[in-house]
Design an enzyme around this catalytic site. Structure first.
Site, PDB file in Angstrom:
ATOM      1  N   ASN A 198      -8.306 -24.958  10.370  1.00  0.00           N
ATOM      2  CA  ASN A 198      -7.789 -24.009  11.402  1.00  0.00           C
ATOM      3  C   ASN A 198      -6.302 -24.062  11.655  1.00  0.00           C
ATOM      4  OD1 ASN A 198      -7.286 -22.227  13.465  1.00  0.00           O
ATOM      5  ND2 ASN A 198      -8.767 -22.947  14.925  1.00  0.00           N
TER       6      ASN A 198
ATOM      7  N   CYS B  70      -5.096 -18.166  18.432  1.00  0.00           N
ATOM      8  CA  CYS B  70      -5.434 -17.753  17.346  1.00  0.00           C
ATOM      9  C   CYS B  70      -5.532 -16.478  17.132  1.00  0.00           C
ATOM     10  CB  CYS B  70      -6.755 -18.693  17.081  1.00  0.00           C
ATOM     11  SG  CYS B  70      -6.922 -20.202  17.025  1.00  0.00           S
TER      12      CYS B  70
ATOM     13  N   HIS C 278     -10.597 -14.624  11.437  1.00  0.00           N
ATOM     14  CA  HIS C 278      -9.755 -15.857  11.774  1.00  0.00           C
ATOM     15  C   HIS C 278     -10.613 -17.047  11.264  1.00  0.00           C
ATOM     16  CE1 HIS C 278      -7.917 -19.205  13.863  1.00  0.00           C
ATOM     17  NE2 HIS C 278      -8.777 -19.216  14.757  1.00  0.00           N
TER      18      HIS C 278
HETATM   19  N1  COA Z   1     -17.643 -36.413  13.840  1.00  0.00           N
HETATM   20  C1  COA Z   1     -19.133 -36.560  14.224  1.00  0.00           C
HETATM   21  N2  COA Z   1     -19.585 -36.391  15.258  1.00  0.00           N
HETATM   22  C2  COA Z   1     -18.882 -35.506  16.238  1.00  0.00           C
HETATM   23  C3  COA Z   1     -17.816 -35.112  15.792  1.00  0.00           C
HETATM   24  C4  COA Z   1     -17.218 -35.528  14.713  1.00  0.00           C
HETATM   25  N3  COA Z   1     -15.788 -35.023  14.626  1.00  0.00           N
HETATM   26  N4  COA Z   1     -17.221 -34.327  17.204  1.00  0.00           N
HETATM   27  C5  COA Z   1     -18.488 -34.477  17.846  1.00  0.00           C
HETATM   28  N5  COA Z   1     -19.660 -35.027  17.564  1.00  0.00           N
HETATM   29  C6  COA Z   1     -20.686 -35.120  17.808  1.00  0.00           C
HETATM   30  C7  COA Z   1     -20.673 -35.036  19.630  1.00  0.00           C
HETATM   31  O1  COA Z   1     -20.264 -36.065  20.172  1.00  0.00           O
HETATM   32  C8  COA Z   1     -22.227 -34.675  19.886  1.00  0.00           C
HETATM   33  O2  COA Z   1     -22.925 -35.849  19.838  1.00  0.00           O
HETATM   34  P1  COA Z   1     -24.233 -36.040  21.060  1.00  0.00           P
HETATM   35  O3  COA Z   1     -25.134 -35.007  20.549  1.00  0.00           O
HETATM   36  O4  COA Z   1     -24.698 -37.362  20.822  1.00  0.00           O
HETATM   37  O5  COA Z   1     -23.479 -35.543  22.213  1.00  0.00           O
HETATM   38  C9  COA Z   1     -22.457 -33.868  18.515  1.00  0.00           C
HETATM   39  O6  COA Z   1     -21.723 -34.448  17.330  1.00  0.00           O
HETATM   40  C10 COA Z   1     -22.796 -32.772  18.603  1.00  0.00           C
HETATM   41  O7  COA Z   1     -21.448 -32.132  19.220  1.00  0.00           O
HETATM   42  P2  COA Z   1     -21.332 -30.504  19.526  1.00  0.00           P
HETATM   43  O8  COA Z   1     -20.021 -30.459  20.275  1.00  0.00           O
HETATM   44  O9  COA Z   1     -22.558 -29.752  19.892  1.00  0.00           O
HETATM   45  O10 COA Z   1     -21.175 -30.170  18.045  1.00  0.00           O
HETATM   46  P3  COA Z   1     -20.909 -28.798  17.415  1.00  0.00           P
HETATM   47  O11 COA Z   1     -22.029 -28.331  16.662  1.00  0.00           O
HETATM   48  O12 COA Z   1     -20.618 -27.626  18.577  1.00  0.00           O
HETATM   49  O13 COA Z   1     -19.735 -28.642  16.515  1.00  0.00           O
HETATM   50  C11 COA Z   1     -17.392 -27.919  17.025  1.00  0.00           C
HETATM   51  C12 COA Z   1     -18.323 -28.994  17.364  1.00  0.00           C
HETATM   52  C13 COA Z   1     -15.944 -28.497  17.628  1.00  0.00           C
HETATM   53  C14 COA Z   1     -17.272 -27.865  15.346  1.00  0.00           C
HETATM   54  C15 COA Z   1     -17.629 -26.438  17.643  1.00  0.00           C
HETATM   55  O14 COA Z   1     -18.081 -26.731  18.823  1.00  0.00           O
HETATM   56  C16 COA Z   1     -16.720 -25.370  17.321  1.00  0.00           C
HETATM   57  O15 COA Z   1     -16.472 -25.134  16.090  1.00  0.00           O
HETATM   58  N6  COA Z   1     -16.091 -24.943  18.323  1.00  0.00           N
HETATM   59  C17 COA Z   1     -15.211 -23.861  18.187  1.00  0.00           C
HETATM   60  C18 COA Z   1     -14.112 -24.482  17.581  1.00  0.00           C
HETATM   61  C19 COA Z   1     -12.881 -23.174  17.616  1.00  0.00           C
HETATM   62  O16 COA Z   1     -13.192 -22.427  16.831  1.00  0.00           O
HETATM   63  N7  COA Z   1     -11.827 -23.658  18.092  1.00  0.00           N
HETATM   64  C20 COA Z   1     -10.783 -23.037  18.010  1.00  0.00           C
HETATM   65  C21 COA Z   1     -10.849 -21.610  18.765  1.00  0.00           C
HETATM   66  S1  COA Z   1     -10.412 -20.242  17.882  1.00  0.00           S
END
Ligand code: COA
Length: 330
Positions: free
Chosen positions: A285, A115, A255
């Site tokens: 993204n 990214c 980004h």
């Molecule tokens: N739909 C519904 N629930 C989901 C889900 C989805 N698509 N994906 C995960 N969950 C659930 C998880 O299983 C978790 O459940 P639990 O509490 O029972 O275990 C809950 O939602 C919270 O998950 P979590 O991973 O803590 O969510 P989050 O708030 O961190 O959001 C992302 C997840 C991926 C959106 C976030 O971590 C993120 O944006 N990370 C960075 C992404 C990124 O920038 N990537 C590229 C690098 S540049």
């Protein structure tokens, strides 16, 4: 001789027509529109068809650039392609783009920084311009993320989309252009965000495909934590290094990984909403392509004008991250 200031002199973009909405994803994995919108800010993303490879989308974005600006492909000296979704391992996507756009006099190569790829390419292009060795460098950030996304994995498939954003880098004709950059890398990220299959570590086998090693793997929480901390810091440091504060910024172009990451970085710089560029809701993204795509949308929305102070920041796999401070030239 006066100091050469590299700058962006032309832009172009292409996104596939096909839209994948959050509602569509509800039918594919256990997720829902509300969760995706509130956790990421994404409403929909574009998905390429079979013909729309990374080189194809870049060539289309080049056509858009030619329609907006007067660019002769024969004048291009160098093509840099930040991408993690090259058409093939080799020949490079740069070579395929050269063929498609008729840039017969250019040389070029692909660049891998996930990214942060656009920002890394901007640094390489800028230094070639500063050295005086080349006059026109095309950065063609193009990603077909749908080709490496597992649409049964709700942790990743909600995030990514396809598209291409191009910029041309030349010497500035005045005092506008790239003021400074700040680039970093820390291999701690190798455990949190990767594709393990297809390289020489795990060459493609029936087993590697069965184990889905050719798809993006992400441990979202640590990636989120690092992204907020590193992207905020690099942006803040670069702005303050040049004795500016958030108040002086006309547009922040981050980004586009997650709206919450964008907002956290903006809050560190104490920016108002009208100083932040975000198009994540419609494209998701697109990895290396998000920043040039956001630049083109900012131009189309009349949010950028010559002389504006712009800070761009990126964070990605590796980890890689950084920022660039510029005075907009066009
Ligand atoms: N739909 C519904 N629930 C989901 C889900 C989805 N698509 N994906 C995960 N969950 C659930 C998880 O299983 C978790 O459940 P639990 O509490 O029972 O275990 C809950 O939602 C919270 O998950 P979590 O991973 O803590 O969510 P989050 O708030 O961190 O959001 C992302 C997840 C991926 C959106 C976030 O971590 C993120 O944006 N990370 C960075 C992404 C990124 O920038 N990537 C590229 C690098 S540049």
């Amino acid at each position: 001789m006066d100091k050469i200031i590299p700058t962006i002199t032309a832009l172009g973009k292409y996104v596939p027509k096909k839209i994948l909405t959050n509602k569509d994803l509800e039918k594919m994995v256990d997720t829902n529109d509300e969760w995706i919108k509130s956790r990421t800010g994404i409403k929909e993303r574009r998905i390429a068809n079979e013909e729309e490879t990374s080189s194809f989308m870049a060539a289309k974005a080049f056509q858009d650039m030619q329609e907006r600006y007067n660019i002769d492909p024969l004048d291009i000296d160098l093509i840099l392609v930040p991408t993690i979704t090259p058409d093939m391992f080799f020949p490079s996507t740069a070579a395929l783009i050269q063929d498609k756009i008729g840039a017969k006099n250019a040389w070029g190569f692909d660049l891998s920084a996930a990214c942060s790829g656009y920002l890394y390419a901007l640094e390489v292009a800028s230094n070639f311009i500063k050295s005086g060795q080349y006059k026109k460098v095309l950065i063609a950030a193009s990603e077909k993320m749908s080709s490496i996304t597992d649409y049964t994995d709700r942790n990743t498939c909600i995030l990514f989309g396809d598209g291409a954003g191009l910029t041309l880098i030349e010497a500035s004709k005045d005092d506008t252009g790239i003021i400074d950059t700040d680039l970093h890398m820390d291999s701690i990220g190798k455990d949190f965000l990767y594709i393990k299959g297809g390289g020489c570590l795990n060459p493609a086998t029936h087993e590697s495909v069965d184990q889905k090693l050719h798809y993006v793997y992400q441990d979202g929480r640590p990636v989120y934590k690092y992204a907020v901390s590193k992207m905020s810091q690099t942006g803040y440091d670069l702005v303050h290094k040049h004795s500016y504060t958030g108040k002086d910024i006309d547009l922040f172009i981050p980004h586009q990984a997650n709206q919450r990451i964008i907002d956290a970085c903006a809050s560190r710089l104490k920016l108002r909403e009208d100083q932040i560029m975000s198009n994540i809701a419609k494209y998701g993204n697109t990895t290396a392509a998000t920043i040039p795509l956001a630049m083109v949308d900012a131009i189309d929305d009349k949010r950028l004008k010559k002389g504006d102070l712009v800070i761009i920041t990126a964070f990605g796999g590796g980890f890689t991250w950084g920022a660039a401070l510029l005075k907009w030239s066009i």
